[in-house]
Enzyme design. Structure first.
Site, PDB file in Angstrom:
ATOM      1  N   LYS A 131     -48.546  11.562 -39.144  1.00 14.44           N
ATOM      2  CA  LYS A 131     -47.988  12.650 -39.949  1.00 14.44           C
ATOM      3  C   LYS A 131     -46.479  12.592 -40.175  1.00 14.44           C
ATOM      4  O   LYS A 131     -45.955  13.301 -41.035  1.00 14.44           O
ATOM      5  CB  LYS A 131     -48.314  14.010 -39.288  1.00 14.44           C
ATOM      6  CG  LYS A 131     -49.776  14.373 -39.337  1.00 14.44           C
ATOM      7  CD  LYS A 131     -50.193  14.780 -40.741  1.00 14.44           C
ATOM      8  CE  LYS A 131     -51.685  14.816 -40.927  1.00 14.44           C
ATOM      9  NZ  LYS A 131     -52.219  13.804 -41.813  1.00 14.44           N
ATOM     10  N   HIS A 190     -58.070   3.945 -47.757  1.00 17.48           N
ATOM     11  CA  HIS A 190     -59.017   4.120 -46.646  1.00 17.48           C
ATOM     12  C   HIS A 190     -59.770   5.436 -46.830  1.00 17.48           C
ATOM     13  O   HIS A 190     -59.157   6.489 -46.916  1.00 17.48           O
ATOM     14  CB  HIS A 190     -58.280   4.137 -45.298  1.00 17.48           C
ATOM     15  CG  HIS A 190     -57.956   2.771 -44.796  1.00 17.48           C
ATOM     16  ND1 HIS A 190     -57.606   2.515 -43.493  1.00 17.48           N
ATOM     17  CD2 HIS A 190     -57.955   1.569 -45.424  1.00 17.48           C
ATOM     18  CE1 HIS A 190     -57.393   1.217 -43.344  1.00 17.48           C
ATOM     19  NE2 HIS A 190     -57.591   0.631 -44.496  1.00 17.48           N
ATOM     20  N   PRO A 227     -47.096  10.015 -33.113  1.00 16.15           N
ATOM     21  CA  PRO A 227     -47.686   9.317 -34.259  1.00 16.15           C
ATOM     22  C   PRO A 227     -49.218   9.359 -34.318  1.00 16.15           C
ATOM     23  O   PRO A 227     -49.801   8.835 -35.263  1.00 16.15           O
ATOM     24  CB  PRO A 227     -47.181   7.885 -34.092  1.00 16.15           C
ATOM     25  CG  PRO A 227     -46.793   7.759 -32.664  1.00 16.15           C
ATOM     26  CD  PRO A 227     -46.417   9.102 -32.179  1.00 16.15           C
ATOM     27  N   TYR A 233     -56.422  15.043 -41.471  1.00 16.47           N
ATOM     28  CA  TYR A 233     -55.964  13.649 -41.500  1.00 16.47           C
ATOM     29  C   TYR A 233     -55.539  13.232 -42.907  1.00 16.47           C
ATOM     30  O   TYR A 233     -54.506  12.575 -43.081  1.00 16.47           O
ATOM     31  CB  TYR A 233     -57.062  12.711 -40.975  1.00 16.47           C
ATOM     32  CG  TYR A 233     -56.529  11.342 -40.624  1.00 16.47           C
ATOM     33  CD1 TYR A 233     -56.070  11.064 -39.339  1.00 16.47           C
ATOM     34  CD2 TYR A 233     -56.435  10.336 -41.582  1.00 16.47           C
ATOM     35  CE1 TYR A 233     -55.546   9.819 -39.016  1.00 16.47           C
ATOM     36  CE2 TYR A 233     -55.908   9.094 -41.277  1.00 16.47           C
ATOM     37  CZ  TYR A 233     -55.474   8.840 -39.990  1.00 16.47           C
ATOM     38  OH  TYR A 233     -54.941   7.607 -39.678  1.00 16.47           O
ATOM     39  N   TYR A 259     -59.201   4.466 -33.593  1.00 19.97           N
ATOM     40  CA  TYR A 259     -58.506   5.265 -32.573  1.00 19.97           C
ATOM     41  C   TYR A 259     -59.389   5.251 -31.332  1.00 19.97           C
ATOM     42  O   TYR A 259     -60.512   5.782 -31.371  1.00 19.97           O
ATOM     43  CB  TYR A 259     -58.331   6.713 -33.042  1.00 19.97           C
ATOM     44  CG  TYR A 259     -57.287   6.895 -34.125  1.00 19.97           C
ATOM     45  CD1 TYR A 259     -56.001   7.299 -33.801  1.00 19.97           C
ATOM     46  CD2 TYR A 259     -57.582   6.665 -35.467  1.00 19.97           C
ATOM     47  CE1 TYR A 259     -55.026   7.476 -34.775  1.00 19.97           C
ATOM     48  CE2 TYR A 259     -56.610   6.837 -36.461  1.00 19.97           C
ATOM     49  CZ  TYR A 259     -55.339   7.242 -36.094  1.00 19.97           C
ATOM     50  OH  TYR A 259     -54.378   7.408 -37.065  1.00 19.97           O
TER      51      TYR A 259
HETATM   52  C1  LIG Z   1     -40.104   3.723 -33.751  1.00 20.36           C
HETATM   53  C2  LIG Z   1     -40.811   4.660 -34.693  1.00 20.36           C
HETATM   54  C3  LIG Z   1     -42.133   4.428 -35.047  1.00 20.36           C
HETATM   55  C4  LIG Z   1     -42.804   5.303 -35.896  1.00 20.36           C
HETATM   56  N1  LIG Z   1     -44.105   5.075 -36.211  1.00 20.36           N
HETATM   57  C5  LIG Z   1     -44.761   5.951 -37.002  1.00 20.36           C
HETATM   58  C6  LIG Z   1     -46.114   5.771 -37.312  1.00 20.36           C
HETATM   59  O1  LIG Z   1     -46.735   4.827 -36.877  1.00 20.36           O
HETATM   60  N2  LIG Z   1     -46.716   6.699 -38.119  1.00 20.36           N
HETATM   61  C7  LIG Z   1     -46.021   7.779 -38.611  1.00 20.36           C
HETATM   62  O2  LIG Z   1     -46.585   8.595 -39.366  1.00 20.36           O
HETATM   63  N3  LIG Z   1     -44.744   7.957 -38.350  1.00 20.36           N
HETATM   64  C8  LIG Z   1     -44.099   7.072 -37.554  1.00 20.36           C
HETATM   65  N4  LIG Z   1     -42.807   7.277 -37.277  1.00 20.36           N
HETATM   66  C9  LIG Z   1     -42.166   8.426 -37.894  1.00 20.36           C
HETATM   67  C10 LIG Z   1     -41.680   8.103 -39.312  1.00 20.36           C
HETATM   68  O3  LIG Z   1     -41.226   6.803 -39.380  1.00 20.36           O
HETATM   69  C11 LIG Z   1     -40.596   9.116 -39.633  1.00 20.36           C
HETATM   70  O4  LIG Z   1     -41.200  10.394 -39.616  1.00 20.36           O
HETATM   71  C12 LIG Z   1     -39.909   8.866 -40.982  1.00 20.36           C
HETATM   72  O5  LIG Z   1     -39.097   7.725 -40.910  1.00 20.36           O
HETATM   73  C13 LIG Z   1     -39.063  10.083 -41.370  1.00 20.36           C
HETATM   74  O6  LIG Z   1     -38.250   9.779 -42.455  1.00 20.36           O
HETATM   75  P1  LIG Z   1     -36.804  10.425 -42.562  1.00 20.36           P
HETATM   76  O7  LIG Z   1     -36.242   9.903 -43.840  1.00 20.36           O
HETATM   77  O8  LIG Z   1     -36.924  11.890 -42.348  1.00 20.36           O
HETATM   78  O9  LIG Z   1     -35.993   9.893 -41.297  1.00 20.36           O
HETATM   79  P2  LIG Z   1     -35.498   8.423 -40.946  1.00 20.36           P
HETATM   80  O10 LIG Z   1     -36.463   7.410 -41.406  1.00 20.36           O
HETATM   81  O11 LIG Z   1     -35.134   8.455 -39.506  1.00 20.36           O
HETATM   82  O12 LIG Z   1     -34.183   8.247 -41.817  1.00 20.36           O
HETATM   83  C14 LIG Z   1     -32.978   8.901 -41.491  1.00 20.36           C
HETATM   84  C15 LIG Z   1     -31.827   8.047 -41.973  1.00 20.36           C
HETATM   85  O13 LIG Z   1     -30.614   8.740 -41.726  1.00 20.36           O
HETATM   86  C16 LIG Z   1     -29.664   7.814 -41.250  1.00 20.36           C
HETATM   87  N5  LIG Z   1     -28.658   8.570 -40.480  1.00 20.36           N
HETATM   88  C17 LIG Z   1     -28.757   9.064 -39.240  1.00 20.36           C
HETATM   89  N6  LIG Z   1     -27.629   9.702 -38.893  1.00 20.36           N
HETATM   90  C18 LIG Z   1     -26.795   9.604 -39.952  1.00 20.36           C
HETATM   91  C19 LIG Z   1     -25.485  10.064 -40.204  1.00 20.36           C
HETATM   92  N7  LIG Z   1     -24.799  10.739 -39.270  1.00 20.36           N
HETATM   93  N8  LIG Z   1     -24.929   9.792 -41.389  1.00 20.36           N
HETATM   94  C20 LIG Z   1     -25.598   9.105 -42.339  1.00 20.36           C
HETATM   95  N9  LIG Z   1     -26.860   8.642 -42.156  1.00 20.36           N
HETATM   96  C21 LIG Z   1     -27.441   8.896 -40.976  1.00 20.36           C
HETATM   97  C22 LIG Z   1     -30.462   6.842 -40.423  1.00 20.36           C
HETATM   98  O14 LIG Z   1     -29.804   5.592 -40.267  1.00 20.36           O
HETATM   99  C23 LIG Z   1     -31.733   6.721 -41.239  1.00 20.36           C
HETATM  100  O15 LIG Z   1     -31.684   5.666 -42.172  1.00 20.36           O
HETATM  101  C24 LIG Z   1     -42.130   6.418 -36.427  1.00 20.36           C
HETATM  102  C25 LIG Z   1     -40.796   6.654 -36.082  1.00 20.36           C
HETATM  103  C26 LIG Z   1     -40.129   5.791 -35.213  1.00 20.36           C
HETATM  104  C27 LIG Z   1     -38.686   6.086 -34.838  1.00 20.36           C
END
Ligand SMILES: Cc1cc2nc3c(=O)[nH]c(=O)nc-3n(C[C@H](O)[C@H](O)[C@H](O)COP(=O)(O)OP(=O)(O)OC[C@H]3O[C@@H](n4cnc5c(N)ncnc54)[C@H](O)[C@@H]3O)c2cc1C
Length: 389
Positions: free
Chosen positions: A296, A72, A292, A384, A200
Site C-alpha cells: 500500500k 494480476h 509493505p 488489496y 504470501y
Molecule cells: C526500502 C523500502 C522498500 C519498500 N518496499 C515497498 C514495497 O515492497 N511495496 C510498497 O507498496 N511500498 C514499499 N515501500 C514504500 C514505497 O516505496 C513508498 O511508500 C513510496 O516511495 C512513497 O513515495 P514518496 O514519493 O511519498 O516518498 P519517497 O519515495 O521516499 O520520496 C521522497 C523523496 O524526497 C526526497 N527528500 C527527502 N528529504 C528531502 C529534503 N529535505 N529536501 C528535498 N528532498 C528530500 C528523498 O530523497 C526522496 O527522493 C518501500 C519503502 C522503502 C524505504
C-alpha cells in the site's frame, strides 16, 4: 524565483503531482535532495492499484506501464505447505498491475524532461517559512549558494525523513506509530518468478513473500530478526530458508540465482495528522508509513496526490477552496483504512517474538477461515486491489 506550488521531494509523489499540475497549466518546481541516479537506483514497491494505474495514464505516463506491466487478477496465500488463491477478478471485478517503482519513477522523470518541468537535484538545507501567511517561501542551498523561492503553496512529498512534517507546529501535529519487532530481508534476482502471481506465505519459521518485477526479475522476501545483518545472509542461506517457508511445489520449482540487490527494511505503521497545515500539504511517506505486507505504501502516495491535485485544480481553475479545506480529512480517511489493512495482513502472516501458542492457532484458523469463506476473501480482495478514491 517564484512558482505556484513548490514541491519538496522528487520521489513518485512529488513527480506525479508536478506532472498532473503541469498538465492543468499550474506552475510547479521540485526540490530533490539526492541526484537523479540515486533516486532511480532505489528498489522499492512494485504492485499498483487500479486507481493509481488510471492516475498514471491521466498524467500521460502510462504508456510503458501498459506495455510492460503485468496485470494480476489474483494472489496466493499459503500456510506451511497448503495454499489457496484469492481471485480478485471474480470477487471484485478488479485487478492490480505489477510494475516496479523504479521504472515508474524513470517514466515520470522522462515526462518531466519532455515538458521542461523544473526539478532541482542535490539541494541542501531546505527550510520552509511563513506557512501561516499568504506568501510562504522556501530557502535551500544549491551548488553551495543560498537560494529562495516564493510560492502560493508547499507540497511536502519528501518521505518519512523529510523536513516538511517537522515544520508543522508541534502543538498541532499528532503522530501515531507502531514499530514491528522484525524486518524484511529482500533480494532481487534475474530469474523467472516462481509463480505467475504473488505468494504470501505464513510459516512457523516466519513470513515469506514471492514477488516479481517482470518475467525475468524476481523479488523475494523473508521475515528476519531486526538483529540480523545482510552479511549473515549469503544467497544460498536465503534460498534455503525461502524454500523451507513456501509450499513444496513452489520450493521444488523455484529458479535460484545470484542476488543483484539485498537489503533489510524495518516494518512500521505511522500516521501524522493533520496532512495540511496552513499552506503546507503533506503527501505520501511524509505523512504515513505502512508495513509493505499489503502493498500500500506507493499506492497511498498516489491517492494523496489524486486528492491534492484535484484540490489545487479547483483552487486555481475554479476559484473554489473546498478541496483545499477538506484535503487532510479526505486523504486521512483513506490512509487509515489502508493502515488497517496493512496492519491486519502483517498481524495475520508474521510470527511475533512474544506470540503464544494460542496466538499462533488464531493465525492458522484465520487463514483457514479465509480459505473457506467467500465473504472473507471478498473483503481481502477489495482492500488489496485498492479502495475507491
Ligand atoms: C526500502 C523500502 C522498500 C519498500 N518496499 C515497498 C514495497 O515492497 N511495496 C510498497 O507498496 N511500498 C514499499 N515501500 C514504500 C514505497 O516505496 C513508498 O511508500 C513510496 O516511495 C512513497 O513515495 P514518496 O514519493 O511519498 O516518498 P519517497 O519515495 O521516499 O520520496 C521522497 C523523496 O524526497 C526526497 N527528500 C527527502 N528529504 C528531502 C529534503 N529535505 N529536501 C528535498 N528532498 C528530500 C528523498 O530523497 C526522496 O527522493 C518501500 C519503502 C522503502 C524505504
Amino acid at each position: 524565483m517564484r512558482t505556484q506550488v513548490l514541491i519538496i521531494g522528487g520521489g513518485p509523489a512529488g513527480l506525479l503531482l508536478s506532472q498532473l499540475m503541469h498538465r492543468q497549466g499550474i506552475d510547479t518546481l521540485v526540490l530533490e535532495r539526492r541526484s537523479r541516479d540515486y533516486v532511480l537506483a532505489r528498489i522499492r514497491a512494485g504492485v499498483l492499484e487500479s486507481g493509481m494505474v488510471d492516475l498514471l495514464r491521466e498524467a500521460g505516463v502510462g504508456e510503458r506501464m501498459d506495455r510492460e506491466g503485468i496485470v494480476h487478477e489474483g494472489t496466493y496465500l499459503a500456510l506451511s505447505n497448503r495454499g489457496f488463491r484469492i481471485d480478485f477478478k471474480q470477487l471484485t471485478g478488479g485487478s492490480v498491475m505489477v510494475y516496479g517503482q523504479t521504472e515508474l519513477t524513470r517514466d515520470l522523470y522522462q515526462a518531466r524532461d519532455a515538458m521542461e518541468g523544473q526539478v532541482l537535484h542535490e539541494v541542501g538545507r531546505v527550510q520552509i517559512h511563513d506557512l501561516d501567511t499568504d506568501s510562504p517561501h522556501v530557502t535551500f542551498t544549491k551548488d553551495g549558494r543560498a537560494q529562495r523561492i516564493d510560492c502560493d503553496y508547499v507540497a511536502g512529498c519528501d518521505g518519512f525523513h523529510g523536513v516538511s512534517r517537522k515544520t508543522i507546529d508541534p502543538a498541532v501535529l499528532r503522530e501515531f506509530e507502531r514499530v514491528y519487532p522484525f524486518g524484511w530481508l529482500g533480494i532481487l534476482s534475474q530469474t523467472p518468478p516462481v509463480s505467475e502471481e504473488l505468494i504470501y506465505a505464513s510459516h512457523e519459521r516466519g513470513f515469506a513473500l514471492c514477488s516479481m518485477r517482470n518475467q525475468n526479475l524476481s523479488r523475494y522476501y523473508l521475515q528476519v530478526s531486526l538483529q540480523d545483518s545482510i552479511e549473515q545472509w549469503s544467497d544460498d542461506a536465503f534460498w534455503d530458508e525461502l524454500k523451507r517457508r513456501i509450499p513444496l511445489a513452489a520450493a521444488e520449482s523455484i529458479v535460484t540465482g545470484e542476488s543483484i540487490e539485498k537489503s533489510i527494511a524495518p516494518l512500521r505503521s505511522f500516521v501524522a495528522e493533520p496532512m495540511r497545515w496552513g499552506r503546507l500539504f503533506l503527501c505520501g511517506d511524509a505523512a504515513h508509513i505502512v508495513p509493505p505486507t499489503g502493498a500500500k505504501g506507493l499506492n497511498l502516495a498516489a491517492s494523496d496526490v489524486y486528492y491534492l491535485s484535484r484540490a489545487l485544480q479547483q483552487h486555481y481553475n475554479d476559484n473554489d477552496d473546498h478541496g483545499i479545506e477538506t484535503y487532510s480529512a479526505t486523504a486521512l480517511s483513506r490512509v487509515w483504512k489502508a493502515e488497517r489493512f496493512s496492519w491486519s495482513m502483517t498481524r495475520l502472516l508474521h510470527r511475533f517474538p512474544d506470540q503464544s501458542p494460542f496466538d499462533w492457532r488464531m493465525q492458522q484458523v484465520e487463514l483457514e477461515y479465509l480459505e473457506s469463506s467467500v465473504a472473507a476473501q471478498t473483503s481481502l480482495a477489495e482492500n488489496y486491489i485498492g479502495l475507491p478514491y
